[in-house]
Design a protein around this motif. Sequence first.
Motif, short mmCIF file in Angstrom:
data_model
loop_
_atom_site.label_atom_id
_atom_site.label_comp_id
_atom_site.label_asym_id
_atom_site.label_seq_id
_atom_site.Cartn_x
_atom_site.Cartn_y
_atom_site.Cartn_z
N UNK A 176 41.92 39.87 40.65
CA UNK A 176 41.58 39.62 39.26
C UNK A 176 41.40 40.92 38.47
N UNK A 177 41.65 40.82 37.19
CA UNK A 177 41.49 41.96 36.29
C UNK A 177 40.08 41.93 35.73
N UNK A 178 39.38 43.04 35.83
CA UNK A 178 38.00 43.06 35.34
C UNK A 178 37.02 42.94 36.48
N UNK A 179 35.78 42.95 36.17
CA UNK A 179 34.73 42.93 37.18
C UNK A 179 33.87 41.70 36.94
N UNK A 180 34.26 40.57 37.52
CA UNK A 180 33.53 39.34 37.25
C UNK A 180 32.17 39.33 37.91
N UNK A 181 31.92 40.27 38.84
CA UNK A 181 30.61 40.32 39.47
C UNK A 181 29.62 41.19 38.69
N UNK A 182 30.10 41.93 37.68
CA UNK A 182 29.23 42.80 36.89
C UNK A 182 28.62 42.02 35.73
N UNK A 183 27.33 42.20 35.47
CA UNK A 183 26.72 41.48 34.35
C UNK A 183 27.29 41.95 33.02
N UNK A 189 33.45 48.94 41.80
CA UNK A 189 34.11 49.86 40.89
C UNK A 189 33.26 50.10 39.65
N UNK A 190 33.66 51.08 38.88
CA UNK A 190 32.91 51.45 37.69
C UNK A 190 33.16 50.46 36.56
N UNK A 191 32.13 50.19 35.80
CA UNK A 191 32.28 49.38 34.61
C UNK A 191 32.92 50.22 33.52
N UNK A 192 33.73 49.58 32.70
CA UNK A 192 34.33 50.29 31.58
C UNK A 192 33.24 50.67 30.59
N UNK A 226 35.19 36.75 27.94
CA UNK A 226 34.71 36.95 29.31
C UNK A 226 33.74 35.84 29.71
N UNK A 227 32.89 35.41 28.78
CA UNK A 227 31.98 34.30 29.07
C UNK A 227 32.78 33.04 29.40
N UNK A 228 33.79 32.75 28.59
CA UNK A 228 34.58 31.53 28.78
C UNK A 228 35.30 31.54 30.12
N UNK A 229 35.93 32.67 30.47
CA UNK A 229 36.70 32.70 31.72
C UNK A 229 35.79 32.67 32.94
N UNK A 230 34.66 33.37 32.86
CA UNK A 230 33.74 33.35 34.00
C UNK A 230 33.12 31.97 34.18
#
Length: 241
Positions: free
Chosen positions: A152-159, A202-205, A175-179
């Motif tokens: 997946x693209x992005x960090x869905x485990x990061x708050x 990984x690092x958050x953007x 991001x709220x909708x997809x998570x």
Amino acid sequence: MVGTSIGALNGAFVAADPAGAAARLARMWQGEELRLAFSEKLWGRAVRLVRSGTHLHSFEPLRRVLDSALPGRDFADLKLPFQCVAAGIESASARWFSSGPVVPAVLASCAVPGLLPPVEIDGVHYFDGGLVDSIPVGRAVALGASTVYVLQVGRIESPLAVPTRPWEVGLVAFEIARRHRFHEEMSSLPSEVRVHVLPSGGDRLPAGAAQFRYRDKNRVRQSIERAYVASAGYLAALARQ
């Protein structure tokens, strides 16, 4: 193999050549092919936006990449069963493609609003599949998968953080909708289904304009290495079981 948005492009390559796809995709993402697909200068992008009123880039460079790299023009030419999803504009619903010409279907799934134009297929217009099914675990399970690997693209485990800038509002809302959909699907899966999300961590953007640097390849190698390490760990754990 199921794919959404840029995952549709990756998925098509895996379905076309399962044994050689990892090396092929590594070269593509770290090389010049995809960069050239979005290589227009700022002035050229501005002109296209003014003329079209809707998007910055043409699909033609990406279409040429797919036409030259995929072994055939039809889903039936792929070695693995493959499906990708796009968001129908007129119907406001998801459409899964599994037959017919593969390149238009992949382009439709990748048509990020604002960056690329909608793709017309059989008189219907489509935007990026991430709008309707960003992480299609449920689709994979419905097709019979019992072990699912999610790249997946992005960090869905990061708050998430509360947006503080106008452009962050849309990103956080999406991001709220997809998570939410992903977690809803995960909670309803049968107990025997295993889902592994790769890569993780990984690092958050950082906040600000860096979140919009969709042509930046600096972190690609790090993401590839994280995915390999994580997948090796999963496979070792499965072997022990």
